[in-house]
Write a protein that holds these residues in place. Structure first.
Motif, mmCIF file in Angstrom:
data_model
loop_
_atom_site.group_PDB
_atom_site.id
_atom_site.type_symbol
_atom_site.label_atom_id
_atom_site.label_comp_id
_atom_site.label_asym_id
_atom_site.label_seq_id
_atom_site.Cartn_x
_atom_site.Cartn_y
_atom_site.Cartn_z
ATOM 1 N N VAL A 376 0.867 -1.185 0.000
ATOM 2 C CA VAL A 376 0.000 0.000 0.000
ATOM 3 C C VAL A 376 0.897 1.227 0.000
ATOM 4 O O VAL A 376 1.814 1.333 0.818
ATOM 5 N N THR A 377 0.637 2.151 -0.919
ATOM 6 C CA THR A 377 1.530 3.310 -1.082
ATOM 7 C C THR A 377 0.954 4.602 -0.542
ATOM 8 O O THR A 377 1.540 5.655 -0.752
ATOM 9 N N ASN A 378 -0.187 4.552 0.135
ATOM 10 C CA ASN A 378 -0.708 5.780 0.746
ATOM 11 C C ASN A 378 -1.117 5.544 2.184
ATOM 12 O O ASN A 378 -2.130 6.039 2.650
ATOM 13 N N GLY A 379 -0.281 4.805 2.900
ATOM 14 C CA GLY A 379 -0.378 4.694 4.339
ATOM 15 C C GLY A 379 -1.383 3.671 4.841
ATOM 16 O O GLY A 379 -2.227 3.165 4.111
ATOM 17 N N THR A 380 -1.278 3.404 6.139
ATOM 18 C CA THR A 380 -2.160 2.429 6.766
ATOM 19 C C THR A 380 -3.565 2.979 6.935
ATOM 20 O O THR A 380 -4.515 2.198 7.076
ATOM 21 N N SER A 381 -3.733 4.277 6.926
ATOM 22 C CA SER A 381 -5.088 4.841 6.923
ATOM 23 C C SER A 381 -5.867 4.288 5.737
ATOM 24 O O SER A 381 -7.034 3.888 5.868
ATOM 25 N N THR A 382 -5.236 4.251 4.583
ATOM 26 C CA THR A 382 -5.892 3.701 3.398
ATOM 27 C C THR A 382 -5.985 2.184 3.478
ATOM 28 O O THR A 382 -6.986 1.592 3.069
ATOM 29 N N THR A 559 -3.102 -4.808 9.230
ATOM 30 C CA THR A 559 -2.569 -3.664 8.491
ATOM 31 C C THR A 559 -1.354 -3.139 9.247
ATOM 32 O O THR A 559 -1.399 -2.977 10.466
ATOM 33 N N GLN A 560 -0.273 -2.896 8.516
ATOM 34 C CA GLN A 560 0.981 -2.494 9.156
ATOM 35 C C GLN A 560 1.585 -1.286 8.463
ATOM 36 O O GLN A 560 1.660 -1.245 7.234
ATOM 37 N N SER A 561 2.032 -0.334 9.267
ATOM 38 C CA SER A 561 2.791 0.807 8.748
ATOM 39 C C SER A 561 4.261 0.421 8.712
ATOM 40 O O SER A 561 4.988 0.636 9.680
ATOM 41 N N THR A 562 4.681 -0.159 7.604
ATOM 42 C CA THR A 562 6.082 -0.562 7.481
ATOM 43 C C THR A 562 6.997 0.630 7.739
ATOM 44 O O THR A 562 8.044 0.499 8.371
ATOM 45 N N LEU A 566 9.885 -0.129 10.450
ATOM 46 C CA LEU A 566 10.880 -0.820 9.637
ATOM 47 C C LEU A 566 11.361 0.133 8.545
ATOM 48 O O LEU A 566 10.972 1.300 8.511
ATOM 49 N N SER A 567 12.174 -0.345 7.631
ATOM 50 C CA SER A 567 12.755 0.533 6.610
ATOM 51 C C SER A 567 11.837 0.630 5.399
ATOM 52 O O SER A 567 11.650 -0.343 4.666
ATOM 53 N N SER A 568 11.257 1.811 5.213
ATOM 54 C CA SER A 568 10.430 2.085 4.041
ATOM 55 C C SER A 568 10.256 3.583 3.953
ATOM 56 O O SER A 568 10.297 4.284 4.971
ATOM 57 N N PHE A 569 10.050 4.082 2.735
ATOM 58 C CA PHE A 569 9.704 5.488 2.605
ATOM 59 C C PHE A 569 8.349 5.752 3.253
ATOM 60 O O PHE A 569 7.508 4.847 3.376
ATOM 61 N N ARG A 570 8.129 7.004 3.644
ATOM 62 C CA ARG A 570 6.896 7.399 4.321
ATOM 63 C C ARG A 570 5.673 6.999 3.496
ATOM 64 O O ARG A 570 5.680 7.120 2.275
ATOM 65 N N GLN A 571 4.652 6.526 4.183
ATOM 66 C CA GLN A 571 3.390 6.023 3.635
ATOM 67 C C GLN A 571 3.489 4.609 3.076
ATOM 68 O O GLN A 571 2.505 4.070 2.583
ATOM 69 N N TYR A 604 6.979 4.438 -7.356
ATOM 70 C CA TYR A 604 7.826 3.254 -7.508
ATOM 71 C C TYR A 604 8.950 3.203 -6.478
ATOM 72 O O TYR A 604 9.379 2.130 -6.065
ATOM 73 N N GLN A 605 9.458 4.376 -6.102
ATOM 74 C CA GLN A 605 10.508 4.379 -5.085
ATOM 75 C C GLN A 605 9.988 3.815 -3.765
ATOM 76 O O GLN A 605 10.685 3.089 -3.047
ATOM 77 N N MET A 606 8.720 4.125 -3.453
ATOM 78 C CA MET A 606 8.129 3.600 -2.229
ATOM 79 C C MET A 606 7.956 2.083 -2.325
ATOM 80 O O MET A 606 8.236 1.343 -1.374
ATOM 81 N N LEU A 607 7.496 1.604 -3.464
ATOM 82 C CA LEU A 607 7.359 0.167 -3.654
ATOM 83 C C LEU A 607 8.712 -0.535 -3.539
ATOM 84 O O LEU A 607 8.822 -1.609 -2.942
ATOM 85 N N ALA A 608 9.734 0.081 -4.116
ATOM 86 C CA ALA A 608 11.076 -0.502 -4.016
ATOM 87 C C ALA A 608 11.545 -0.536 -2.568
ATOM 88 O O ALA A 608 12.202 -1.492 -2.133
#
Length: 919
Positions: A376-382, A559-562, A566-571, A604-608
């Motif tokens: 999910v690329t727009n946060g755990t709210s979504t 649902t988890q806010s990676t 953990l290591s992930s870009f915001r959202q 895509y950077q967030m997915l990566a």
């Protein structure tokens, strides 16, 4: 006398702390020995002290590859030969290597005599090549000469250009292997030889506090031929990320199916070590793969022609600009080379993945213990809204903790579900809520069953862990709820708990781990037999406390806010699913909901980053999570032990957050100055609630400064220390996998300076100022606002009269017509209620902090809620304007709505302005 078992204390929280502290003390004592006078009494005393430390070191170091047996033996020889200067030098060098982890840079020299890089190691360093080093647990009771031969054979078959290199850590017994799994984070694979013996000869009082999970396992009476497969099961339990290999003489026809499934591969003793070596390296290489990140890197290096959207792609609109070139220089060229909307050419579509994204999500599911995982690329709210829309239909009942994240409440509006709000126990002294007791959940379920509404209940939605660190006993909750409603769907909001699956103590309380555990349990013949005996023993009219294996269905979502832990870009977030009915009942609706809320142009950077974060969690998760817990414990001890800090600050601990009725084990604190560290393994296994130690809540009432002011005036403005949450008299610090010893030291130093500033401020006050300051302190400590429970939905918005469940969607959309509501001054509310008027909220009212709705659309305003809002001293309250007042439905609208509800129950519709008609 209390029957609660006393927890075991230890001088250090973790084996890592004990290990480094012992080496540090040995270094100090050996230096003193080297400086002592020959033949003196002090020399004799130092010799005995060094011998004692070396004995402890040998006990600990058996479970680590470096420094190894050869170096330890040389230290003992140097001591016996009275070569004290050489001894001190070698101890200092080992200490330096351990503290800095520098020995990992020279992996193939870790079992050599001097530990210095040579040969291939030097060529590796000079050529700039980077090798990934790990260690492999090798379980067999080998004589010393055979162990040396094993290492020599491994050296022979190594290829100099291999990306991955490793050393064996040989352990002689079942128990030693388990201890190594817990102690050694460098392990990435386990090789189990046939029939290891069970008992360790290395367990001393020094180690016992750190191996409670091992000591409570009793398999000593099991035959040795069963221990190999059993050890494979234990590896999966404690360190599931490890590849496991079994080396045996048992013929294939005699191997059990469970054994074949248990291991990554089975080898026979006659097969060459090279085959095992190739299998180990291949297993690590497969886990190291990051399908989407690798595809994105490859795509970014292709020469392309850009004739589609996104001028920023390839950086063409940035680096050729005279005005925003600095933007490109700040982020670097790779960021823009990877910026594209292409879903082909080696890339993939998030909405319908078939290539690297599909594989990346499958690998994530395996890592996190799920059947299916979605990025999910727009946060755990979504993510929360996706799950709710996918599972819930209009009119379904959802049991939901009232103080959960606001996205769930808005999800209720979107789905048309009727929320049945559950109240958490209050922690009024610190202006926060705990979690929902299991008895509260069961009472609501039984009340709904009594009203004939249990069939409408679809989901139980709880936050695990809460913002403040309260963690549910997930397995117990699901078991007892499934005994009442065997088809209940669970949604666990683990926004702040994504890291928990990578260390055993925490993992026991995660959604995916418990879902798999219960799925296996309820389908076993042992459980079916246990259930039948349980039913036979029930008295007439007594309810079963065990789920019926013929009816129970495991349907669990998390649902988890990676990006939070953990290591992930915001959202960057994930949805994990363990639902045995997913394909049959939910897959189509889930994919529709996923496409509804997911952008057709995902980042895509967030997915990566999600892909790479999975790799890191798999290889380093165990070590990094354990260290983040250790950093939290260090900070707790620092504040508690320091007289200057404890003058103004208290670290709140288990007893402050969890009432004793929910603590079966009686654990009240993690650390106390007089007793040291209390072990928490048993409490995390048994207690109804536990406190995540990485959430460090500091009580600041004695400073006379409220939480919001402390955060901004002191932490941010003076020290640039950022925190997420405050309450009226607390501030919350969190450690994570990025927290370093240096950052903990910086925070400790900042708190010391703040406490000294407070000393100076209080000393400078005159008598009247001091009187005002003491009143402010008393207010923060004692005059805490009452925390209101959920009142009720107004009768106009109840699904069924006098039964839990409210039509929040109806109330929400009624407020779209401004003629349906009016503003009511807060100060006039009590008088209006005393005169018999029902004040019903037309909007969400969410104070920050605490950050959960105190009012939702359709809810009756209670006197307790008004008292709470009048006592609030926060400025940010979403859905409320102090100059206008509360947004309240007009009485005329409520009367019409009540009529509409009654007619709707009879199938007759009535218009309500902009509100939606009932069907």
């Amino acid at each position: 006398m209390s029957n609660k078992k006393k927890t075991i204390s230890a001088p250090y929280y973790s084996i890592g702390q004990l290990r480094l502290a012992t080496w540090r003390d040995l270094k100090r004592e050996s230096a003193s020995l080297a400086q002592s006078k020959k033949g003196s009494k002090s020399e004799e005393e130092y010799v005995e002290t060094v011998k004692s430390f070396l004995k402890d070191i040998k006990t600990i170091e058996q479970y680590f590859v470096y420094p190894g047996k050869i170096r330890l033996e040389k230290l003992c020889q140097a001591l016996n030969k009275e070569e004290y200067v050489s001894l001190t030098h070698n101890i200092s060098e080992i200490n330096r290597q351990l503290v800095s982890d520098e020995y990992l840079k020279y992996p193939t020299s870790t079992h050599s005599e001097d530990g210095e890089p040579a040969g291939d190691d030097m060529r590796e360093l000079s050529s700039g090549q980077k090798k990934n080093y790990f260690e492999v647990l090798f379980v067999e009771d080998l004589p010393a000469k055979d162990e040396v031969a094993l290492h020599e054979k491994l050296d022979e078959i190594r290829e100099p250009n291999e990306q991955f290199t490793y050393n064996f850590l040989v352990q002689p017994s079942f128990q030693d292997a388990l201890i190594a799994l817990i102690f050694n984070p460098n392990l990435q694979a386990a090789v189990i030889r046939y029939a290891p013996h069970y008992a360790s000869t290395n367990i001393s009082e020094l180690l016992k506090p750190y191996i409670q999970n091992v000591l409570k396992i009793d398999l000593e009476n099991r035959p040795e031929y069963e221990l190999g497969p059993l050890l494979g099961e234990m590896v999966r339990q404690f360190r599931p990320e490890l590849d496991t290999y079994y080396v045996t003489d048992t013929s294939l026809t005699d191997l059990k199916d469970s054994t074949l499934r248990q291991f990554s591969r089975i080898y026979y003793r006659k097969e060459d070590l090279q085959e095992l070596h190739l299998g180990i390296v291949r297993g690590v290489r497969e886990r190291f793969d990051t399908p989407f990140f690798s595809a994105l890197k490859e795509y970014s290096q292709k020469p392309t022609g850009i004739f589609h959207a996104m001028p920023i792609s390839r950086g063409n609109s940035v680096f050729k600009s005279r005005w925003i070139k600095d933007f490109g220089e700040f982020y670097g060229r790779n960021m823009f080379l990877a910026e594209t909307s292409s879903t082909t050419g080696g890339l993939d579509s998030l909405l319908q993945p078939t290539g690297p994204l599909k594989k990346a999500q499958e690998m994530a599911a395996q890592t996190y213990g799920a059947q299916r995982t979605f990025f999910v690329t727009n946060g755990t709210s979504t993510a929360n809204k996706i799950v709710l829309q996918a599972i819930i239909e209009p009119g379904d009942l959802v049991l939901i903790d009232r103080d959960c994240h606001k996205s769930h409440h808005y999800g209720m509006v979107l789905s048309g579900a009727y929320p049945v709000y559950l109240d958490s126990y209050p922690i009024e002294e610190y202006s926060m809520y705990g979690a929902v007791p299991l008895k509260e959940i069961k009472e609501k379920l039984l009340q709904l069953r009594e009203a004939g509404r249990l069939d409408k209940v679809k989901m139980l939605l709880l936050t695990n862990c809460t913002f403040d660190g309260i963690v549910y006993n997930v397995e117990k909750v699901m078991q007892e709820v499934l005994a009442i409603k065997p088809d209940m769907i669970f949604l666990w909001d683990e926004a702040w708990f994504a890291f928990a699956g990578f260390t055993y103590i925490y993992k026991q309380r995660t959604a995916m781990f418990c879902a798999k555990k219960l799925f296996d349990k309820y389908r076993s013949e042992a459980y079916r037999k246990e259930y039948k005996n349980h039913i036979k023993q029930l008295a007439k009219g007594e309810e079963s406390k065990m789920p019926d294996p013929d009816k129970v269905c495991i349907r669990v979502y998390a649902t988890q806010s990676t990006h939070k832990t953990l290591s992930s870009f915001r959202q960057g977030s994930m949805i994990h699913i363990w639902d045995e009915d997913f394909r049959k009942k939910s897959e189509n609706t889930f994919l529709e909901a996923y496409m509804t809320h997911t952008s057709t142009s995902p980042n895509y950077q967030m997915l990566a980053s999600l892909d790479v974060g999975r790799r890191q969690a798999e290889f380093e998760g165990y070590e990094m999570v354990e260290k983040s817990i250790e950093m939290a414990m260090v900070l707790r001890a620092k504040v508690t032990n320091n007289p200057q800090l404890s003058k103004y600050f208290d670290v709140l601990t288990v007893k402050d957050f969890i009432p004793s009725e929910y603590q079966e084990t009686g654990l009240v604190e993690y650390y106390a100055p007089d007793t040291g560290w209390n072990r928490m393994e048993t409490a995390w296994e048994k207690d109804e609630f536990m406190l995540d130690p990485t959430k460090i809540t500091l009580f600041i009432g004695r400073t006379g400064v409220d939480g919001d002011t402390f955060k901004n005036k002191y932490l941010m403005d003076q020290f640039n220390i950022q925190i997420n949450k405050t309450s009226r008299n607390t501030v919350l610090f969190m450690t994570n996998i990025g927290t370093t010893r240096g950052s903990v030291a910086y925070l400790t130093n900042a708190l010391l300076k703040i406490s000294e500033q407070l000393d100076e401020e209080f000393r400078s006050l005159n008598s009247r100022e001091n009187e005002i300051a003491q009143k402010r302190i008393n207010s923060l400590i004692n005059e805490v606002p009452p925390l209101p429970d959920f009142s009720m939905f107004h009768s106009s918005f109840r699904a069924v009269p006098n039964v839990p469940g409210g039509n929040i969607r109806e109330a929400y959309f009624m407020a779209y017509n401004e003629e349906n509501y009016e503003y009511f001054p807060l100060r006039d509310c009590k008088k209006a209620m005393a005169e018999g008027r029902d004040l019903v909220a037309s909007s969400f009212v969410i104070p920050y902090p605490p950050g959960f709705p105190v009012l939702v659309p359709g809810q009756v305003v209670s006197e307790e809620i008004i008292n709470f809002m009048l006592a609030l001293d926060v400025k940010e309250i979403h859905g409320y304007r102090a100059d206008l007042g509360l947004r309240i439905f007009r009485d005329s609208v409520l009367n019409r709505q009540k009529t509409a509800t009654a007619l709707g129950a009879m199938g007759i519709g009535i218009g309500m302005g902009n509100s939606k008609k009932k069907k």
